[in-house]
Design an enzyme around this catalytic site. Structure first.
Site, PDB file in Angstrom:
ATOM      1  N   THR A 196      -5.161  14.545 -13.219  1.00  0.00           N
ATOM      2  CA  THR A 196      -6.265  14.393 -14.178  1.00  0.00           C
ATOM      3  C   THR A 196      -6.843  15.755 -14.562  1.00  0.00           C
ATOM      4  N   ASP A 197      -7.454  15.810 -15.738  1.00  0.00           N
ATOM      5  CA  ASP A 197      -8.126  17.060 -16.141  1.00  0.00           C
ATOM      6  C   ASP A 197      -9.357  17.339 -15.285  1.00  0.00           C
ATOM      7  N   GLU A 198      -9.823  16.311 -14.544  1.00  0.00           N
ATOM      8  CA  GLU A 198     -11.023  16.524 -13.723  1.00  0.00           C
ATOM      9  C   GLU A 198     -10.786  17.523 -12.593  1.00  0.00           C
ATOM     10  N   TYR A 247     -25.620   7.466 -19.221  1.00  0.00           N
ATOM     11  CA  TYR A 247     -26.046   8.347 -18.128  1.00  0.00           C
ATOM     12  C   TYR A 247     -26.685   9.624 -18.692  1.00  0.00           C
ATOM     13  N   SER A 253      -9.603   5.285  -8.850  1.00  0.00           N
ATOM     14  CA  SER A 253      -9.710   6.080 -10.078  1.00  0.00           C
ATOM     15  C   SER A 253     -11.118   6.229 -10.646  1.00  0.00           C
ATOM     16  N   GLY A 275     -23.842  15.081 -10.046  1.00  0.00           N
ATOM     17  CA  GLY A 275     -22.788  16.087 -10.277  1.00  0.00           C
ATOM     18  C   GLY A 275     -22.014  15.866 -11.569  1.00  0.00           C
ATOM     19  N   TYR A 306     -13.884  11.879  -6.207  1.00  0.00           N
ATOM     20  CA  TYR A 306     -12.657  11.441  -6.893  1.00  0.00           C
ATOM     21  C   TYR A 306     -11.807  12.645  -7.292  1.00  0.00           C
ATOM     22  N   SER A 307     -12.425  13.596  -8.007  1.00  0.00           N
ATOM     23  CA  SER A 307     -11.601  14.696  -8.518  1.00  0.00           C
ATOM     24  C   SER A 307     -11.131  15.605  -7.386  1.00  0.00           C
ATOM     25  N   ALA A 308     -11.944  15.711  -6.313  1.00  0.00           N
ATOM     26  CA  ALA A 308     -11.491  16.505  -5.158  1.00  0.00           C
ATOM     27  C   ALA A 308     -10.270  15.855  -4.524  1.00  0.00           C
ATOM     28  N   ASP A 363       0.845  -1.199   0.000  1.00  0.00           N
ATOM     29  CA  ASP A 363       0.000   0.000   0.000  1.00  0.00           C
ATOM     30  C   ASP A 363       0.877   1.244   0.000  1.00  0.00           C
ATOM     31  N   TYR A 392     -26.506  -0.420 -11.192  1.00  0.00           N
ATOM     32  CA  TYR A 392     -27.625  -0.080 -12.068  1.00  0.00           C
ATOM     33  C   TYR A 392     -28.964  -0.627 -11.591  1.00  0.00           C
ATOM     34  N   LYS A 414      -8.091  13.916  -6.039  1.00  0.00           N
ATOM     35  CA  LYS A 414      -6.950  14.088  -6.957  1.00  0.00           C
ATOM     36  C   LYS A 414      -6.424  15.526  -6.857  1.00  0.00           C
TER      37      LYS A 414
HETATM   38  P1  NAD Z   1      -6.682   1.966 -12.271  1.00  0.00           P
HETATM   39  O1  NAD Z   1      -7.841   2.071 -11.330  1.00  0.00           O
HETATM   40  O2  NAD Z   1      -6.812   1.125 -13.482  1.00  0.00           O
HETATM   41  O3  NAD Z   1      -5.395   1.449 -11.486  1.00  0.00           O
HETATM   42  C1  NAD Z   1      -5.057   1.918 -10.218  1.00  0.00           C
HETATM   43  C2  NAD Z   1      -3.978   1.002  -9.665  1.00  0.00           C
HETATM   44  O4  NAD Z   1      -3.579   1.517  -8.383  1.00  0.00           O
HETATM   45  C3  NAD Z   1      -4.443  -0.437  -9.447  1.00  0.00           C
HETATM   46  O5  NAD Z   1      -3.463  -1.347  -9.928  1.00  0.00           O
HETATM   47  C4  NAD Z   1      -4.581  -0.545  -7.932  1.00  0.00           C
HETATM   48  O6  NAD Z   1      -4.341  -1.852  -7.439  1.00  0.00           O
HETATM   49  C5  NAD Z   1      -3.523   0.423  -7.455  1.00  0.00           C
HETATM   50  N1  NAD Z   1      -3.788   0.958  -6.110  1.00  0.00           N
HETATM   51  C6  NAD Z   1      -4.950   1.464  -5.645  1.00  0.00           C
HETATM   52  N2  NAD Z   1      -4.802   1.821  -4.372  1.00  0.00           N
HETATM   53  C7  NAD Z   1      -3.521   1.556  -4.019  1.00  0.00           C
HETATM   54  C8  NAD Z   1      -2.774   1.717  -2.837  1.00  0.00           C
HETATM   55  N3  NAD Z   1      -3.323   2.215  -1.728  1.00  0.00           N
HETATM   56  N4  NAD Z   1      -1.469   1.353  -2.839  1.00  0.00           N
HETATM   57  C9  NAD Z   1      -0.909   0.826  -3.951  1.00  0.00           C
HETATM   58  N5  NAD Z   1      -1.573   0.625  -5.101  1.00  0.00           N
HETATM   59  C10 NAD Z   1      -2.871   0.994  -5.137  1.00  0.00           C
HETATM   60  O7  NAD Z   1      -6.320   3.465 -12.634  1.00  0.00           O
HETATM   61  P2  NAD Z   1      -5.848   4.082 -14.032  1.00  0.00           P
HETATM   62  O8  NAD Z   1      -7.035   4.344 -14.857  1.00  0.00           O
HETATM   63  O9  NAD Z   1      -4.730   3.276 -14.560  1.00  0.00           O
HETATM   64  O10 NAD Z   1      -5.305   5.498 -13.533  1.00  0.00           O
HETATM   65  C11 NAD Z   1      -3.966   5.637 -13.096  1.00  0.00           C
HETATM   66  C12 NAD Z   1      -3.754   7.065 -12.623  1.00  0.00           C
HETATM   67  O11 NAD Z   1      -4.051   7.968 -13.689  1.00  0.00           O
HETATM   68  C13 NAD Z   1      -4.665   7.480 -11.464  1.00  0.00           C
HETATM   69  O12 NAD Z   1      -3.918   8.286 -10.605  1.00  0.00           O
HETATM   70  C14 NAD Z   1      -5.765   8.276 -12.124  1.00  0.00           C
HETATM   71  O13 NAD Z   1      -6.276   9.251 -11.249  1.00  0.00           O
HETATM   72  C15 NAD Z   1      -5.006   8.914 -13.261  1.00  0.00           C
HETATM   73  N6  NAD Z   1      -5.812   9.238 -14.445  1.00  0.00           N
HETATM   74  C16 NAD Z   1      -6.533   8.261 -15.087  1.00  0.00           C
HETATM   75  C17 NAD Z   1      -7.227   8.576 -16.243  1.00  0.00           C
HETATM   76  C18 NAD Z   1      -8.029   7.547 -16.993  1.00  0.00           C
HETATM   77  O14 NAD Z   1      -8.684   7.894 -17.970  1.00  0.00           O
HETATM   78  N7  NAD Z   1      -7.991   6.279 -16.613  1.00  0.00           N
HETATM   79  C19 NAD Z   1      -7.209   9.884 -16.743  1.00  0.00           C
HETATM   80  C20 NAD Z   1      -6.514  10.861 -16.020  1.00  0.00           C
HETATM   81  C21 NAD Z   1      -5.800  10.518 -14.895  1.00  0.00           C
HETATM   82  O1  DAU Z   2     -10.921  12.826 -17.460  1.00  0.00           O
HETATM   83  C1  DAU Z   2     -10.053  11.955 -16.813  1.00  0.00           C
HETATM   84  C2  DAU Z   2     -10.815  10.951 -15.968  1.00  0.00           C
HETATM   85  O2  DAU Z   2     -11.452  10.061 -16.887  1.00  0.00           O
HETATM   86  C3  DAU Z   2      -9.928  10.176 -15.025  1.00  0.00           C
HETATM   87  O3  DAU Z   2      -9.358  11.061 -14.092  1.00  0.00           O
HETATM   88  C4  DAU Z   2     -10.717   9.075 -14.301  1.00  0.00           C
HETATM   89  O4  DAU Z   2      -9.844   8.291 -13.513  1.00  0.00           O
HETATM   90  C5  DAU Z   2     -11.370   8.195 -15.345  1.00  0.00           C
HETATM   91  O5  DAU Z   2     -12.185   7.240 -14.705  1.00  0.00           O
HETATM   92  C6  DAU Z   2     -12.216   9.024 -16.306  1.00  0.00           C
HETATM   93  O6  DAU Z   2     -13.366   9.583 -15.634  1.00  0.00           O
HETATM   94  P1  DAU Z   2     -14.816   9.642 -16.344  1.00  0.00           P
HETATM   95  O7  DAU Z   2     -15.822   9.724 -15.287  1.00  0.00           O
HETATM   96  O8  DAU Z   2     -14.835  10.663 -17.409  1.00  0.00           O
HETATM   97  O9  DAU Z   2     -14.817   8.190 -17.077  1.00  0.00           O
HETATM   98  P2  DAU Z   2     -15.948   7.054 -17.187  1.00  0.00           P
HETATM   99  O10 DAU Z   2     -15.424   6.045 -18.134  1.00  0.00           O
HETATM  100  O11 DAU Z   2     -16.420   6.608 -15.863  1.00  0.00           O
HETATM  101  O12 DAU Z   2     -17.144   7.837 -17.895  1.00  0.00           O
HETATM  102  C7  DAU Z   2     -16.973   8.478 -19.148  1.00  0.00           C
HETATM  103  C8  DAU Z   2     -18.279   9.181 -19.482  1.00  0.00           C
HETATM  104  O13 DAU Z   2     -19.274   8.181 -19.780  1.00  0.00           O
HETATM  105  C9  DAU Z   2     -18.859  10.005 -18.351  1.00  0.00           C
HETATM  106  O14 DAU Z   2     -19.499  11.149 -18.904  1.00  0.00           O
HETATM  107  C10 DAU Z   2     -19.901   9.092 -17.709  1.00  0.00           C
HETATM  108  C11 DAU Z   2     -20.393   8.272 -18.887  1.00  0.00           C
HETATM  109  N1  DAU Z   2     -20.805   6.887 -18.600  1.00  0.00           N
HETATM  110  C12 DAU Z   2     -19.936   6.088 -17.925  1.00  0.00           C
HETATM  111  C13 DAU Z   2     -20.249   4.783 -17.654  1.00  0.00           C
HETATM  112  C14 DAU Z   2     -19.296   3.894 -16.881  1.00  0.00           C
HETATM  113  C15 DAU Z   2     -22.017   6.395 -19.085  1.00  0.00           C
HETATM  114  O15 DAU Z   2     -22.795   7.125 -19.746  1.00  0.00           O
HETATM  115  N2  DAU Z   2     -22.315   5.084 -18.833  1.00  0.00           N
HETATM  116  C16 DAU Z   2     -21.489   4.249 -18.131  1.00  0.00           C
HETATM  117  O16 DAU Z   2     -21.851   3.078 -17.920  1.00  0.00           O
END
Ligand code: NAD
Ligand code: DAU
Length: 349
Positions: free
Chosen positions: A134-136, A216, A86, A290, A159-161, A60, A348, A163
């Site tokens: 993240t851009d969030e 959604y 995430s 939100g 989440y975004s808060a 961890d 859901y 981050k």
């Molecule tokens: P993910 O959820 O796929 O992977 C997260 C990983 O972190 C997992 O392997 C999990 O086991 C590990 N983890 C979680 N808690 C932990 C802890 N306490 N100690 C050690 N390991 C831990 O996430 P992702 O989509 O690969 O995102 C990676 C990073 O990029 C995150 O910081 C996320 O905020 C950021 N990010 C993601 C996206 C996206 O679109 N996926 C976009 C922008 C930023």
């Molecule tokens: O913008 C970067 C972020 O993108 C990262 O920081 C996050 O870790 C990552 O999860 C992602 O966040 P989003 O909330 O944008 O991604 P998600 O795939 O959950 O949703 C994308 C869009 O689709 C969002 O507007 C919600 C919508 N959605 C999502 C799901 C899972 C649906 O309409 N139906 C769904 O079932």
């Protein structure tokens, strides 16, 4: 020979990053610290598990003793910090773990790195803490405009808060201690090994299983899609050449409404895989609480300073992604066994 401590390397982006780096560089070592939550999957890294340059440590990021010992055991040059909770929907249901992992875990890593890297007259040469944000953190855009690095931070979801909290702690370590850091803020990633709670792999998995495709609200929310390999390349460039203390936005004018994404996936699968997959699977469901309307990155800074641009258009990236999932059905089956079904039903119902 540089040594990278990659946190969260068994997750979606982290595992893509490890595979990208080990392929690109011969002379690096990577320590992957991952807790293996539901989102972590060592199967992603099967191809490198016996590579001498790669070491996996289950643990961890909040564990002070463990992280301190890693810095003692290995001469770590770079921390590349991906580990986080995430998923926005999970943060709405259970915010606490987001504050713990994302904020406190980041502070623990920063402290351990500071203890290992700070010297009497500054910092060990060549080290850097790279924080993947993240851009969030910028909140939501209206119909026009883009996020710049100078856009005020205005996160909405738990989440975004969380981050934003971690992002600001990294900034504080630069402002206060001059710790060598970079922060990157990227848009929505997609590509291989993404857990099917996120929109694109969820759609692919549901199409292949003839399950409803939950949209959604109106389906008109917009995300700016970034192919994961382009993201990995950007992180590598920032680690090597980013100016210390700087934030870089990563994304690239690949904006699509959610409903466009849904229809793109349906059409590809209908035309290439299964004629029974049609718009009939679309199910409009209650909106996310939100729900941010639109994200859109202005990547001018990283383009001008480091020469990065997203090489993969959405049209190419989405086909590569769907084909990857079609070729890796076993991976999908494994990650959707066990608790996934319970999670999905609760989401859901
Ligand atoms: P993910 O959820 O796929 O992977 C997260 C990983 O972190 C997992 O392997 C999990 O086991 C590990 N983890 C979680 N808690 C932990 C802890 N306490 N100690 C050690 N390991 C831990 O996430 P992702 O989509 O690969 O995102 C990676 C990073 O990029 C995150 O910081 C996320 O905020 C950021 N990010 C993601 C996206 C996206 O679109 N996926 C976009 C922008 C930023
Ligand atoms: O913008 C970067 C972020 O993108 C990262 O920081 C996050 O870790 C990552 O999860 C992602 O966040 P989003 O909330 O944008 O991604 P998600 O795939 O959950 O949703 C994308 C869009 O689709 C969002 O507007 C919600 C919508 N959605 C999502 C799901 C899972 C649906 O309409 N139906 C769904 O079932």
């Amino acid at each position: 020979m540089k040594t990278y401590l990659v946190t969260g390397g068994a997750g979606f982006i982290g595992s893509n990053f490890i595979l990208y780096m080990l392929k690109k560089y011969r002379d690096i070592n990577i320590i992957n610290l991952d807790k293996l939550t539901y989102a972590g999957n060592l199967e992603n890294l099967k191809s490198v598990e016996s590579d001498k340059r790669y070491t996996f440590v289950q643990g961890d990021i909040c564990d002070k003793e463990l992280v301190t010992n890693l810095f003692k055991k290995y001469e770590i040059d770079y921390v590349v910090h991906f580990a986080a909770e995430s998923h926005v929907d999970r943060s709405i249901k259970n915010p606490e773990i987001f504050a713990k992992t994302n904020v406190l875990g980041t502070v623990n890593l920063l402290n351990c790195a500071k203890n290992a890297w700070e010297t009497a007259d500054g910092w060990k040469a060549g080290v850097k803490f790279h924080h993947v944000s993240t851009d969030e953190v910028y909140g939501s855009l209206g119909e026009t405009g883009y996020f710049l690095e100078t856009t005020p931070l205005d996160p909405h979801s738990p989440y975004s808060a969380s981050k934003t909290g971690s992002d600001l702690m990294v900034k504080a370590y630069f402002d206060t201690y001059k710790m060598p850091v970079n922060i990157t803020r990227c848009s929505n990633n997609y590509g291989p090994y993404q857990f099917p709670e996120k929109l694109i792999p969820l759609l692919i998995n549901n199409c292949l299983n003839h399950k409803d495709l939950p949209v959604y609200g109106s389906g008109m929310n917009i995300r700016d899609w970034l192919y994961v390999e382009d993201h990995c390349k950007a992180i590598d460039m920032v680690i090597n050449n980013g100016r210390l203390g700087q934030v870089y936005n990563i994304g690239g004018h690949n904006e699509r409404t959610n409903i466009t994404i849904v229809k793109t996936v349906i059409n590809y699968i209908n035309e290439n895989v299964d004629k029974e997959v049609t718009d009939n699977l679309i199910k409009y469901v209650a909106d996310r609480k939100g729900h941010d309307l639109r994200y859109g990155i202005d990547p001018t800074k990283i383009k001008n300073e480091l020469g990065w641009y997203p090489e993969t258009t959405f049209e190419i990236g989405i086909v590569k992604t769907i084909k990857w999932y079609l070729g890796n059905k076993e991976w999908m089956k494994n990650v959707t066994s066990g608790d996934y079904q319970k999670y999905y039903e609760k989401m859901y119902d």
